[in-house]
Write a protein that holds these residues in place. Structure first.
Motif, short mmCIF file in Angstrom:
data_model
loop_
_atom_site.label_atom_id
_atom_site.label_comp_id
_atom_site.label_asym_id
_atom_site.label_seq_id
_atom_site.Cartn_x
_atom_site.Cartn_y
_atom_site.Cartn_z
N GLY A 196 2.83 10.22 -13.09
CA GLY A 196 2.21 9.88 -11.81
C GLY A 196 0.97 10.71 -11.53
N ARG A 197 0.43 10.54 -10.33
CA ARG A 197 -0.76 11.26 -9.91
C ARG A 197 -0.46 12.74 -9.67
NH1 ARG A 197 -4.91 8.03 -8.38
NH2 ARG A 197 -4.49 5.81 -8.56
N LEU A 198 0.79 13.01 -9.33
CA LEU A 198 1.19 14.38 -9.01
C LEU A 198 0.91 15.34 -10.17
CD1 LEU A 198 2.50 15.90 -6.66
CD2 LEU A 198 4.73 15.46 -7.70
N SER A 199 1.08 14.89 -11.41
CA SER A 199 0.95 15.82 -12.54
C SER A 199 -0.48 16.35 -12.65
CB SER A 199 1.38 15.15 -13.85
OG SER A 199 0.54 14.11 -14.19
N SER A 200 -1.47 15.50 -12.39
CA SER A 200 -2.86 15.94 -12.45
C SER A 200 -3.13 16.95 -11.33
CB SER A 200 -3.79 14.73 -12.33
OG SER A 200 -5.12 15.12 -12.39
N LEU A 201 -2.59 16.69 -10.15
CA LEU A 201 -2.77 17.61 -9.01
C LEU A 201 -2.15 18.97 -9.33
CD1 LEU A 201 -3.66 17.89 -5.99
CD2 LEU A 201 -1.31 17.33 -5.40
N VAL A 202 -0.91 18.95 -9.84
CA VAL A 202 -0.22 20.19 -10.17
C VAL A 202 -1.00 20.95 -11.25
CG1 VAL A 202 1.87 21.17 -11.21
CG2 VAL A 202 2.06 19.35 -9.50
N PHE A 253 5.25 9.82 -5.97
CA PHE A 253 6.56 10.48 -5.83
C PHE A 253 7.69 9.81 -6.60
CE2 PHE A 253 4.19 11.16 -1.77
CZ PHE A 253 3.87 12.48 -2.02
N SER A 254 7.34 8.97 -7.59
CA SER A 254 8.43 8.30 -8.30
C SER A 254 8.95 9.15 -9.45
CB SER A 254 7.95 6.94 -8.81
OG SER A 254 6.86 7.12 -9.68
N ASN A 255 8.26 10.25 -9.76
CA ASN A 255 8.63 11.03 -10.95
C ASN A 255 8.33 12.51 -10.69
OD1 ASN A 255 9.23 11.61 -13.68
ND2 ASN A 255 7.06 11.44 -14.23
N ILE A 256 8.80 13.01 -9.56
CA ILE A 256 8.38 14.34 -9.09
C ILE A 256 8.68 15.44 -10.11
CG2 ILE A 256 8.74 16.10 -7.31
CD1 ILE A 256 9.16 13.85 -5.32
N ARG A 257 9.90 15.49 -10.60
CA ARG A 257 10.29 16.56 -11.51
C ARG A 257 9.45 16.52 -12.80
NH1 ARG A 257 14.34 19.89 -13.87
NH2 ARG A 257 14.28 18.99 -15.95
N GLY A 258 9.37 15.32 -13.40
CA GLY A 258 8.61 15.17 -14.64
C GLY A 258 7.15 15.52 -14.44
N ASP A 259 6.57 15.10 -13.31
CA ASP A 259 5.16 15.35 -13.05
C ASP A 259 4.88 16.83 -12.86
OD1 ASP A 259 4.48 12.75 -13.31
OD2 ASP A 259 4.24 12.32 -11.17
N ILE A 260 5.76 17.53 -12.15
CA ILE A 260 5.53 18.97 -11.91
C ILE A 260 5.64 19.74 -13.22
CG2 ILE A 260 6.45 21.05 -10.79
CD1 ILE A 260 7.11 19.30 -8.36
N MET A 261 6.67 19.45 -13.99
CA MET A 261 6.85 20.15 -15.27
C MET A 261 5.63 19.90 -16.19
SD MET A 261 9.56 21.85 -15.26
CE MET A 261 9.56 22.28 -16.99
N MET A 264 0.85 -1.21 0.00
CA MET A 264 0.00 0.00 0.00
C MET A 264 0.88 1.25 0.00
SD MET A 264 -3.15 1.12 0.16
CE MET A 264 -3.88 2.70 0.43
N LEU A 265 1.80 1.30 0.99
CA LEU A 265 2.66 2.47 1.10
C LEU A 265 3.59 2.60 -0.10
CD1 LEU A 265 2.51 4.41 3.48
CD2 LEU A 265 4.72 3.54 4.24
N THR A 266 4.08 1.45 -0.57
CA THR A 266 4.99 1.51 -1.72
C THR A 266 4.22 1.94 -2.97
OG1 THR A 266 4.62 -0.83 -2.03
CG2 THR A 266 6.67 -0.21 -0.94
N SER A 267 2.94 1.54 -3.04
CA SER A 267 2.19 1.93 -4.24
C SER A 267 1.86 3.42 -4.19
CB SER A 267 0.92 1.08 -4.37
OG SER A 267 -0.24 1.82 -4.11
N ILE A 268 1.62 3.98 -2.97
CA ILE A 268 1.42 5.42 -2.85
C ILE A 268 2.69 6.14 -3.31
CG2 ILE A 268 1.23 7.30 -1.17
CD1 ILE A 268 -0.75 5.61 0.36
N LYS A 269 3.82 5.62 -2.85
CA LYS A 269 5.09 6.24 -3.20
C LYS A 269 5.31 6.20 -4.71
CE LYS A 269 9.85 6.03 -1.76
NZ LYS A 269 10.88 5.18 -1.16
N GLU A 270 4.99 5.04 -5.29
CA GLU A 270 5.21 4.90 -6.73
C GLU A 270 4.26 5.79 -7.53
OE1 GLU A 270 4.86 0.84 -8.30
OE2 GLU A 270 4.44 1.88 -10.18
N HIS A 271 2.99 5.82 -7.12
CA HIS A 271 2.01 6.61 -7.86
C HIS A 271 2.23 8.12 -7.73
CE1 HIS A 271 -1.40 3.40 -8.32
NE2 HIS A 271 -0.35 3.17 -9.07
#
Lengths: 487, 138
Positions: free
Chosen positions: A290-296, A10-18, A1-8
């Motif tokens: 990852g999920r971060l890009s949609s949030l950003v 925070f595994s691609n922070i820079r790419g997702d933010i850009m 569970m925790l590893t999947s949260i991390k993967e979804h």
């Protein structure tokens, strides 16, 4: 569970933010333009895009996919907004959310697999045509300057990406041409002429509609159409993101997630939305996974509106029209022309029927429904035709049966035989067929017995094991006293 | 002798000619040829829309490489298949440089010559940016 949260997440922070920033920039003109198509204030599309993108980041089933206000959904809402107003749209959005959650729970992704690709191709083509048609009143016959601005926008969005890709070309067109319009004082219609921009965060409120059965009657057909079209486009987009990233998302979770997102968005003044093919492709191309890009994307979009709201109202409509023409060209499936030459004629008919019905009714869900029914009919017609080749060698007649034998095809099978034959040696070859049901066994009995009545010597050949078992169990033609009435 | 040869292939006539040159180079040696195919981001929408499903699409792509595989099989040459996803030019460049290939073989033109005229050819990008020698087959 925790590893999947991390993967979804925070595994691609820079790419997702850009990528999220690029998507937010590309979303602004589209969210505004789709609001205008639906006939609501630009804020309804902008709030929707913000809420949906943020919520889907948490509850979606396909990381890397972008959901926001879309043309397909906006087109469905037009009559509802025109006849009943925006509050009914918000109520319909909430109901759409509820229906999508139910569809998700009942694992609708499986059913979506049954929608033939001819219908899907028709769907995207019809969508492209409708988006284009919705632009026509905003640029035809208004002024020469409007035509010039549309043309310059198109030139910018198609030429600039060949040399420079860091900033989305539509945004460059938007900034450059809005500035030109403001400083030159050209007489052009602007976004402000069609609605207001509020520079505030969306807030929670209940749609102002009577909570009666009558309201439900009004919004339910719209909510159902929005549910189906939203899921259709979302699951198609999810498949495209699956293919681009070489990973597989959870389609049923995505359906539920779309429902949750629409349900909440309706309470925050946003219109029903779904996944966007174009924006998702931009996101993945820009490095979003990852999920971060949609949030950003959602958060940055809202930030830009709060900061730049008073500039946004001065965007000339002609620039949005240009960008929407680009969107419709990008949505259209240009390989359809090759498809029309190469695909089976029935598929082509289904595809064209889907397009024509959508363009005639302005309702994507009707086109999809008609397309599915039509292709089901074609399918039954196709599998129920049976081919029998007759070969005469010396005094032996061989019937070679091709195609599945079942209730829909037995008529053709029986009719093929000429029962006036007498004293012949006949072989019926079943190598290339399958006996599916009781009707098929009955038909074989009928043929065998009728031929035997005229002293023909009939043998059966080449049944596969499953067919043989069915015949052994049910057939009566081997019984010398068999009469057809036994069936 | 080359240790790690990459054959960039899309199933076009040029990539089949490139295969013939690869065969000339490695025939009789133990060098393994790595066939690299890029599933193009910008074609993904079209391909998904026209395929019956992901499995059908994977097979469709694999089929494009069949003539190349057959040619290598016929000469008894060992090969590996590698599927990349992205923009064809940059994806091959990145993979070749990261995996320290010592030769990249590529056809001068791919399947879509019109698109290449507008966006610049894949082979041009490879020649310009790959660290190792490149064999460009006309």
């Amino acid at each position: 569970m925790l590893t999947s949260i991390k993967e979804h997440w925070f595994s691609n922070i820079r790419g997702d933010i850009m990528a999220g920033i690029v998507v937010a920039l590309a979303l602004i003109p589209e969210a505004i333009a789709f609001s205008i198509i639906a006939g609501v204030d630009p804020m309804v599309g902008l709030y929707a895009s913000f809420c949906i993108a943020v919520i889907i980041a948490f509850v979606g089933g396909r990381p890397g996919m972008i959901s926001a206000a879309t043309g397909a959904m906006a087109l469905l809402m037009v009559p509802l907004v025109r006849d009943h107003g925006v509050n009914y749209l918000l109520a319909a959005t909430i109901l759409t959310g509820v229906l999508q959650i139910i569809f998700g729970i009942f694992k609708v992704a499986k059913i979506m697999k049954f929608i033939p690709r001819a219908v899907m191709i028709g769907f995207v083509n019809a969508l492209a045509i409708l988006i284009f048609m919705a632009q026509v009143p905003h640029f035809v016959g208004i002024s020469t300057m409007t035509y010039i601005f549309v043309a310059v926008t198109l030139a910018i969005v198609y030429i600039i990406p060949r040399f420079f890709k860091a900033i989305p070309a539509p945004l460059i067109a938007l900034v450059v041409l809005t500035a030109t319009a403001i400083f030159s004082g050209f007489d052009l219609r602007t976004v402000g002429d069609l609605g207001a921009i509020q520079r505030t965060l969306p807030s929670f409120f209940l749609p102002d509609v009577p909570f009666t059965f009558e309201t439900l009657q009004i919004i339910f057909p719209y909510a159902l159409a929005l549910t189906i079209v939203g899921l259709l486009e979302s699951l198609l987009t999810a498949s495209i993101v699956d293919d681009m990233t070489g990973t597989e998302g959870d389609k049923n979770k995505e359906a539920r997630g779309q429902g949750i997102a629409n349900f909440i968005t309706g309470f925050f003044g946003g219109m029903a939305s779904c996944a966007m093919i174009g924006q998702s492709v931009i996101n993945v191309k820009s490095g979003g996974r990852g999920r971060l890009s949609s949030l950003v994307a959602g958060v940055f979009l809202m930030f830009l509106i709060i900061v730049l709201g008073n500039v946004v109202v001065q965007i000339p409509m002609a620039v949005l029209v240009g960008i929407m023409i680009m969107v419709s060209i990008g949505t259209f499936d240009w390989s359809s022309f090759k498809y029309m030459k190469n695909a089976p004629k029935t598929d082509v008919v289904v595809m064209l029927a889907t397009v024509i019905i959508v363009v005639a009714t302005h309702d994507l869900s009707k086109g999809v429904f008609a397309g599915v029914v039509l292709s089901a009919l074609f399918f039954v017609a196709k599998v129920s035709t049976i081919k029998i080749e007759t070969k005469v060698e010396n005094n032996l007649t061989r019937f070679h049966v091709k195609g599945p034998l079942f209730f829909a095809s037995v008529d053709g099978f029986v009719k093929h035989f000429d029962f006036s034959r007498q004293n012949e040696k006949i072989i019926i070859d079943f190598t290339d067929t399958q006996i599916w049901d009781d009707s098929a066994v009955g038909a074989i009995d009928k043929v065998m017995i009728k031929l035997a009545e005229n002293q023909n010597d009939v043998t059966i050949h080449g049944l596969n094991p499953a067919s043989q078992r069915l015949i052994d169990k049910l057939a009566i033609h081997n019984d010398p006293n068999a009469k057809l009435s036994a069936h | 002798m080359y240790q790690h040869i990459i054959l960039a292939a899309d199933g076009s006539d040029h990539s089949i000619r490139a295969t013939e040159e690869a065969i000339k180079l490695v025939k009789g040696t133990k060098t393994v040829v790595e066939i690299v195919y890029v599933s193009d981001f910008s074609k993904s929408k079209d391909e998904v829309l026209h395929a019956e499903g992901q499995e059908a699409l994977d097979v469709k792509r694999r089929k494009k490489l069949l003539p190349i595989e057959e040619a290598l099989d016929a000469q008894g040459i060992d090969y590996r298949l590698k599927l990349l996803r992205g923009e064809p030019g940059p994806a091959i460049v990145e993979y070749a440089n990261d995996s320290q290939a010592d030769l990249v073989i590529v056809g001068s033109r791919g399947l879509n010559s019109l698109q290449e005229m507008m966006l610049g050819s894949v082979s041009h990008k490879i020649v310009k940016r790959v660290d190792c020698p490149v064999l460009l087959v006309k």
